[in-house]
Write a protein that holds these residues in place. Structure first.
Motif, PDB file in Angstrom:
ATOM      1  N   LEU A   1      -6.801  57.214  15.805  1.00 17.05           N
ATOM      2  CA  LEU A   1      -5.667  57.526  16.564  1.00 17.05           C
ATOM      3  C   LEU A   1      -3.956  58.308  15.997  1.00 17.05           C
ATOM      4  N   GLN A   2      -3.329  59.597  16.669  1.00 17.57           N
ATOM      5  CA  GLN A   2      -3.020  59.731  16.461  1.00 17.57           C
ATOM      6  C   GLN A   2      -1.874  60.148  17.618  1.00 17.57           C
ATOM      7  N   GLY A   3      -0.604  60.634  17.175  1.00 16.86           N
ATOM      8  CA  GLY A   3      -0.361  60.683  18.549  1.00 16.86           C
ATOM      9  C   GLY A   3       0.711  58.812  18.692  1.00 16.86           C
ATOM     10  N   GLY A   4       1.682  59.136  20.140  1.00 20.96           N
ATOM     11  CA  GLY A   4       2.113  57.645  20.263  1.00 20.96           C
ATOM     12  C   GLY A   4       3.569  57.456  20.031  1.00 20.96           C
ATOM     13  N   HIS A   5       3.581  57.842  18.581  1.00 18.07           N
ATOM     14  CA  HIS A   5       4.807  57.336  18.313  1.00 18.07           C
ATOM     15  C   HIS A   5       6.264  57.970  18.472  1.00 18.07           C
ATOM     16  N   LYS A   6       7.068  56.501  18.387  1.00 23.79           N
ATOM     17  CA  LYS A   6       8.150  56.881  19.306  1.00 23.79           C
ATOM     18  C   LYS A   6       9.279  56.991  18.208  1.00 23.79           C
ATOM     19  N   LEU A   7      10.434  58.194  18.057  1.00 22.98           N
ATOM     20  CA  LEU A   7      10.939  58.279  16.592  1.00 22.98           C
ATOM     21  C   LEU A   7      12.401  58.157  17.363  1.00 22.98           C
ATOM     22  N   THR A   8      13.687  57.518  16.792  1.00 23.65           N
ATOM     23  CA  THR A   8      15.109  57.145  17.320  1.00 23.65           C
ATOM     24  C   THR A   8      15.801  57.338  16.052  1.00 23.65           C
ATOM     25  N   MET A   9      16.915  58.760  16.347  1.00 22.91           N
ATOM     26  CA  MET A   9      17.728  59.281  15.244  1.00 22.91           C
ATOM     27  C   MET A   9      18.975  58.851  15.772  1.00 22.91           C
ATOM     28  N   LYS A  10      19.367  58.788  15.165  1.00 23.92           N
ATOM     29  CA  LYS A  10      21.144  58.022  14.970  1.00 23.92           C
ATOM     30  C   LYS A  10      21.843  58.590  13.511  1.00 23.92           C
ATOM     31  N   HIS A  11      22.525  59.304  14.409  1.00 21.25           N
ATOM     32  CA  HIS A  11      23.953  59.553  13.605  1.00 21.25           C
ATOM     33  C   HIS A  11      25.023  58.698  13.175  1.00 21.25           C
ATOM     34  N   VAL A  12      25.839  58.803  12.495  1.00 28.05           N
ATOM     35  CA  VAL A  12      26.609  57.525  12.021  1.00 28.05           C
ATOM     36  C   VAL A  12      27.906  59.020  11.856  1.00 28.05           C
ATOM     37  N   ASP A  13      28.807  58.546  12.368  1.00 24.33           N
ATOM     38  CA  ASP A  13      30.495  59.590  11.896  1.00 24.33           C
ATOM     39  C   ASP A  13      30.536  58.857  11.049  1.00 24.33           C
ATOM     40  N   TRP A  14      31.393  59.171  10.099  1.00 20.21           N
ATOM     41  CA  TRP A  14      32.111  59.004   9.395  1.00 20.21           C
ATOM     42  C   TRP A  14      33.997  58.564   9.303  1.00 20.21           C
ATOM     43  N   GLY A  15      33.767  59.502  10.419  1.00 19.12           N
ATOM     44  CA  GLY A  15      35.237  60.504  10.524  1.00 19.12           C
ATOM     45  C   GLY A  15      35.800  61.827  10.112  1.00 19.12           C
ATOM     46  N   LYS A  16      36.486  61.783  10.179  1.00 21.77           N
ATOM     47  CA  LYS A  16      36.901  63.556   9.670  1.00 21.77           C
ATOM     48  C   LYS A  16      37.084  63.963   8.602  1.00 21.77           C
ATOM     49  N   GLY A  17      38.175  62.227   8.288  1.00 25.08           N
ATOM     50  CA  GLY A  17      38.456  63.208   6.231  1.00 25.08           C
ATOM     51  C   GLY A  17      36.575  62.841   5.959  1.00 25.08           C
ATOM     52  N   TYR A  18      35.694  62.361   5.927  1.00 22.67           N
ATOM     53  CA  TYR A  18      34.620  62.307   4.789  1.00 22.67           C
ATOM     54  C   TYR A  18      33.888  63.967   5.252  1.00 22.67           C
ATOM     55  N   LEU A  19      34.213  64.614   6.187  1.00 21.53           N
ATOM     56  CA  LEU A  19      33.739  66.036   6.210  1.00 21.53           C
ATOM     57  C   LEU A  19      34.244  66.871   4.862  1.00 21.53           C
ATOM     58  N   HIS A  20      35.493  66.355   4.474  1.00 20.58           N
ATOM     59  CA  HIS A  20      36.207  67.178   3.353  1.00 20.58           C
ATOM     60  C   HIS A  20      36.638  66.221   2.452  1.00 20.58           C
ATOM     61  N   GLY A  21      35.513  65.302   2.313  1.00 20.44           N
ATOM     62  CA  GLY A  21      35.537  64.558   0.351  1.00 20.44           C
ATOM     63  C   GLY A  21      36.172  63.695   0.936  1.00 20.44           C
ATOM     64  N   GLY A  22      36.669  62.607   1.808  1.00 18.28           N
ATOM     65  CA  GLY A  22      37.250  61.696   2.050  1.00 18.28           C
ATOM     66  C   GLY A  22      36.155  60.411   2.289  1.00 18.28           C
ATOM     67  N   GLU A  23      36.642  59.179   1.867  1.00 18.90           N
ATOM     68  CA  GLU A  23      35.601  58.062   2.314  1.00 18.90           C
ATOM     69  C   GLU A  23      35.279  58.102   3.301  1.00 18.90           C
ATOM     70  N   PRO A  24      34.437  57.510   3.768  1.00 14.29           N
ATOM     71  CA  PRO A  24      33.220  56.609   4.946  1.00 14.29           C
ATOM     72  C   PRO A  24      34.321  56.085   5.633  1.00 14.29           C
ATOM     73  N   LEU A  25      34.556  55.703   6.780  1.00 19.34           N
ATOM     74  CA  LEU A  25      35.620  54.677   7.800  1.00 19.34           C
ATOM     75  C   LEU A  25      35.173  53.589   8.051  1.00 19.34           C
ATOM     76  N   LEU A  26      33.597  53.628   7.514  1.00 18.56           N
ATOM     77  CA  LEU A  26      32.767  52.063   7.249  1.00 18.56           C
ATOM     78  C   LEU A  26      32.429  51.519   5.583  1.00 18.56           C
ATOM     79  N   LEU A  27      32.887  50.170   5.498  1.00 19.73           N
ATOM     80  CA  LEU A  27      31.917  49.922   4.007  1.00 19.73           C
ATOM     81  C   LEU A  27      30.595  50.556   3.836  1.00 19.73           C
ATOM     82  N   PRO A  28      30.864  50.179   2.488  1.00 14.70           N
ATOM     83  CA  PRO A  28      29.848  50.879   1.717  1.00 14.70           C
ATOM     84  C   PRO A  28      28.194  50.066   2.147  1.00 14.70           C
ATOM     85  N   SER A  29      28.344  48.554   2.154  1.00 14.23           N
ATOM     86  CA  SER A  29      27.400  47.863   2.070  1.00 14.23           C
ATOM     87  C   SER A  29      26.961  48.220   3.910  1.00 14.23           C
TER      88      SER A  29
END
Length: 927
Positions: free
Chosen positions: A384-412
């Motif tokens: 049986l296929q179907g019935g699977h649920k998908l939850t997409m979460k996108h993390v906002d790393w900050g405005k600086g990350y958009l142009h090469g900056g470091e993310p706001l959160l720690l690497p871990s």
């Protein structure tokens, strides 16, 4: 001595009182409690001025919003103003067939159709200058009219319009006793206009039908509704005129001589407010085949292509019916399937896989749980296929990350969050799905409550169509195929021979082909690119030859079939604002998408179109690319933008396939009129553009499938040239982007070495259309072949972390490489794709006026080189039914809440209705 007006009844009398005995005897204003005198006096007191001493500047500024209606001679604030004012009450009662916009552009008085008391005499006199003396006697209004000749009026050619003098006098011996309401209105109107002369201007001179009169000179501009010094008169209609200012602003592509020869109103492309909302271009009268032979050939061609899918679907239902008969220990002829009760405008979906149900399905008699036949077969097979649920979460790393900056959160934290970014269903849910099995007697039970059911022991077999309907349709198709001698093998050989002849004719003419690829071992490196004249001469044979092979087609000059209505941003803005105000909506804010972080941005419509022409940028100088998808938001494009919708329909090439109303080979038009239809457009796509490939924040439509065929026409472009300072800032930011990409890709080297990469390398020429036709182009298209899809998906799965999606974050999870719509292949990736897998797309630049027809099942992506306004329309051709079926199966296997999960097309049901319609039409033609 002048007679006095009768005292009005209490409900129409002014409520102004002075003491216990006195009360004003004036007539109150419509929807107000006071008469004209006391109402204006109260308004003047509130504004700090005395009655009758309001400054003329304040009157010009619009402090007094109440104006007198020319029809009923009452003061009201809800009036439509032209040369004369008409209140909304009179418009609804006296001029119900005329819209408010039409009255604002040309009122009944200007057009000579006013039926008020004063103008009724003028309508009887005909042309010329008339002096009317009106006398009212007891019980009825009598009009005595005297006509003044043009010589007595001393007419000269410099006046704007003809003048009519009306003098109305009331008989002083008139008494007001025993009058009805009509007589009282006439007497009140005559009383107010006693001993006054009014000069009434008509827009155009009237003729009496026996003597013609030369048009009167006027400086009234049809576009801006103002009297101008420099106007251009139309020689065709001799009625409309346009001022030089409006010509330069609203019609920059038309010369003064062209407008003088035939004005935009005569050409049908006038973009004033009244014409944009009221005058629709008749685009529905398309040239469809009318002869009996042509129509018969088209319908039999549709039957020949649709019948194999119907036949397969019919056998699947019969197999399910046999299983039901076996479980109930009955003969197949004894089985009577109960028909489900649903509204015709209601879509029925499977509760497990969320796809539409065409006919047979199983339903729970207790909780109405619906299960399609495909899910029933998979439950019996244990997969049986179907019935699977998908939850997409996108993390906002900050405005600086958009142009090469470091993310706001720690690497871990970043790694842990990225691993858990996409979560499928829990193990407990998987265990419940695995426990859903067939009973010992062969029946399928209703699932448990956690899966959406109730746990009942048996799902009953139901149907949507009436019994015997599909079997009767099958017999009719077989009978027609015998009559027309259209058996499968014979027809396929005929199509092959005719197609080869058409191919030899097309390939012999290099002017109709456009190079789009350099793929070795492939014959189709050129795309069919006809003109509108070629389509009219050759018909559909050349189109069918390329279309059945899944090749896109480019029609170069499709907008030459239109009236030339402007698609400038100011015209679209004006039309949309006018339509919004007419519907009572004042929301002029767009929800656009910023291509840098793919987040929604709310912006005013005027600011959006200003950025379309001039460009926008972020605080650091990076271009702000905004795009507006599926606009207008309403379902019907023609209702919001009626003229532009008709203009687009008139530009459609191959109307037999693409026309949304009368396309004889468009299966989507065969659905019943009261059935809930899928939204196939047309829809506008408006987006900013940038000539250079930025790498981040490009104005792109990412790689995706269309479940249907589509036609896309580029209607307008605007070239925004960045300054040298902005280009320098862009280069500096690109260096930061490259450094960030190197840092993040170093972490993937170990993983990439462990994966198996294809050892074979393909070294061949890479085709880049931008080196040939980038100057006058508007959008860069990349369309992949259907047979190259498996290799394309393999490449995207292998290199998915090299791409960025929301918040410029790397793509961590891939559910389906194409349906996810998260990838755009840059020039670097297209070259890399060809080196590793030996495939490349058809690449070409779309120019203004070109229509691109994309077959279903061809993945494609688009990048705007300039600011573009494109309009797209979906249609379903019989040649693409196989791909539509394949895509519907792929959508069925996607997890729930996936962006491409919804099955609004209902392909199989559309196939049944299309086949049934073709059979009915053939039976009528055979009669």
């Amino acid at each position: 001595m002048a007679a006095m007006l009768p005292i009005p009844p209490d409900d129409l009398r002014c409520r102004r009182r002075g003491g216990k005995t006195w009360r004003c005897s004036g007539w109150r204003i419509h929807n107000k409690s006071l008469c004209e005198f006391h109402f204006l006096k109260r308004c003047d007191v509130k504004q700090g001025t005395s009655h009758g001493h309001v400054q003329s500047s304040e009157r010009r500024n619009g402090n007094r919003k109440f104006k007198r209606c020319h029809q009923c001679n009452r003061i009201d604030e809800r009036v439509v103003e032209c040369r004369k004012c008409y209140c909304l009450s009179c418009i609804q009662t006296r001029y119900s067939s005329v819209t408010e916009e039409a009255i604002a552009e040309c009122c009944p008085f200007c057009s000579g159709n006013c039926n008020c008391k004063a103008c009724s005499c003028q309508n009887q006199m005909g042309t010329g200058n008339v002096e009317v003396e009106m006398q009212v006697s007891r019980g009825e209004g009598k009009f005595q009219c005297k006509e003044k000749s043009d010589d007595e009026e001393n007419y000269n050619g410099k006046t704007d319009t003809s003048n009519i003098e009306v003098e109305m006098q009331l008989n002083g011996e008139q008494k007001f006793e025993g009058k009805d309401n009509n007589d009282a209105e006439i007497e009140m109107f005559a009383r107010r206009t006693n001993s006054k002369r009014r000069r009434i201007s008509s827009k155009l001179p009237r003729t009496d039908g026996q003597h013609s009169q030369a048009p009167v000179k006027s400086n009234y501009c049809h576009q801006c509704h103002r009297s101008r010094k420099r106007v251009v008169n139309c020689l065709r209609c001799q009625r409309k005129r346009y001022c030089v200012t409006c010509i330069s602003k609203w019609y920059p592509t038309m010369s003064v001589d062209a407008i003088e020869e035939a004005c935009p109103f005569c050409r049908g492309n006038c973009n004033c407010i009244a014409c944009l909302r009221g005058n629709k271009i008749d685009a529905r009268n398309v040239n469809m085949p009318t002869s009996k032979e042509e129509r018969s050939q088209h319908f039999m061609y549709m039957v020949d292509l649709l019948y194999p899918f119907f036949k397969k679907f019919y056998h699947e239902q019969m197999r399910e019916k046999e299983i039901e008969a076996k479980n109930r220990e009955l003969k197949l002829s004894e089985i009577e399937i109960q028909q489900s009760v649903f509204e015709i405008n209601e879509r029925v979906y499977c509760n497990n896989c969320k796809t539409s149900i065409a006919d047979y399905h199983r339903s729970c008699p207790k909780c109405s749980f619906e299960l399609c036949i495909s899910c029933c077969q998979e439950i019996r097979n244990g997969c049986l296929q179907g019935g699977h649920k998908l939850t997409m979460k996108h993390v906002d790393w900050g405005k600086g990350y958009l142009h090469g900056g470091e993310p706001l959160l720690l690497p871990s934290v970043k790694k842990s969050s990225s691993r858990n970014q996409t979560k499928l269903i829990s193990r407990k849910h998987m265990r419940l799905m695995a426990e859903w099995k067939v009973n010992e007697n062969g029946d399928i039970p209703c699932p448990v409550e956690k899966l959406g059911g109730c746990g009942y022991e048996r799902l009953e077999l139901r149907c949507l169509f009436s019994n015997r309907l599909l079997s009767k349709l099958r017999k009719k198709v077989k009978k027609l195929m015998k009559i027309h001698k259209m058996m499968d093998e014979t027809q396929s050989s005929k199509n092959t021979s005719s197609g080869s002849n058409a191919a030899s004719e097309i390939d012999s003419c290099n002017e109709k082909l456009r190079k789009a690829a350099c793929q070795e071992g492939s014959v189709a490196n050129f795309l069919y690119c006809p003109l509108v004249d070629d389509i009219n001469q050759q018909g559909l044979e050349c189109f069918k030859y390329h279309w059945v092979k899944g090749e896109p087609i480019i029609v170069t000059n499709s907008i030459e079939m239109t009236s030339g209505l402007s698609w400038e941003p100011i015209v679209l803005s004006r039309a949309f604002c006018a339509a919004s105000h007419a519907k009572g909506s004042s929301n002029l804010v767009f929800r656009t998408i910023d291509c840098l972080d793919l987040c929604e941005v709310e912006i005013n419509i005027h600011q959006f179109f200003k950025g379309y022409l001039e460009g926008r940028e972020h605080s650091n100088g990076w271009p702000q690319i905004l795009k507006l998808k599926d606009w207008p938001p309403s379902k019907h494009f023609e209702e919001c933008l009626p003229c532009h919708g008709s203009e687009f329909l008139s530009a459609l090439p191959y109307a037999e396939y693409a026309h949304p109303y009368y396309g004889i080979l468009n299966i989507a038009t065969k659905l019943p009129p009261d059935m809930l239809k899928p939204d196939l457009g047309p829809k506008a796509f408006i987006a900013y553009g940038f000539g250079e490939e930025l790498g981040r924040g490009d104005s792109v439509t990412k790689l995706h499938y269309d479940m249907t065929d589509a036609v896309n026409i580029l209607m307008h472009t605007a070239d925004v040239i960045p300054s040298s300072e902005q280009l320098a800032k862009i280069e500096n930011l690109k260096k930061l982007h490259d450094a960030q990409n190197q840092r993040e890709l170093l972490e993937l080297e170990h993983e990439r070495r462990q994966k198996e990469c294809p050892s074979e390398r393909f070294r061949s020429e890479f085709f880049d259309p931008l080196t040939i036709e980038a100057s006058d182009g508007g959008a860069l298209w990349d369309i992949f072949r259907r047979e190259d899809v498996p290799k394309l998906e393999e490449y995207l799965k292998l290199h998915h972390k090299e791409f960025r999606d929301v918040y410029c974050s790397p793509v961590e999870q891939v559910v389906h490489p194409i349906h996810d719509q998260t990838f755009y292949l840059t020039k670097h990736h297209k070259r890399k794709l060809k080196e590793e897998f030996g495939i490349e797309p058809w690449s070409f630049v779309q120019k203004v006026g070109e229509a691109v027809l994309i077959p279903a099942g061809c993945p494609h992506q688009v990048r705007n080189l300039k600011s573009c306004i494109k309009v797209a329309l979906d249609f379903v051709s019989p040649e693409s039914m196989k791909e539509c079926m394949r895509l519907s199966k792929e959508f069925r296997a996607l997890p729930h809440k996936h962006k491409a999960k919804q099955d609004k097309l209902e392909v199989m049901k559309m196939c049944i209705y299309g086949l049934s319609n073709a059979v009915q039409e053939l039976e009528k033609l055979n009669e």
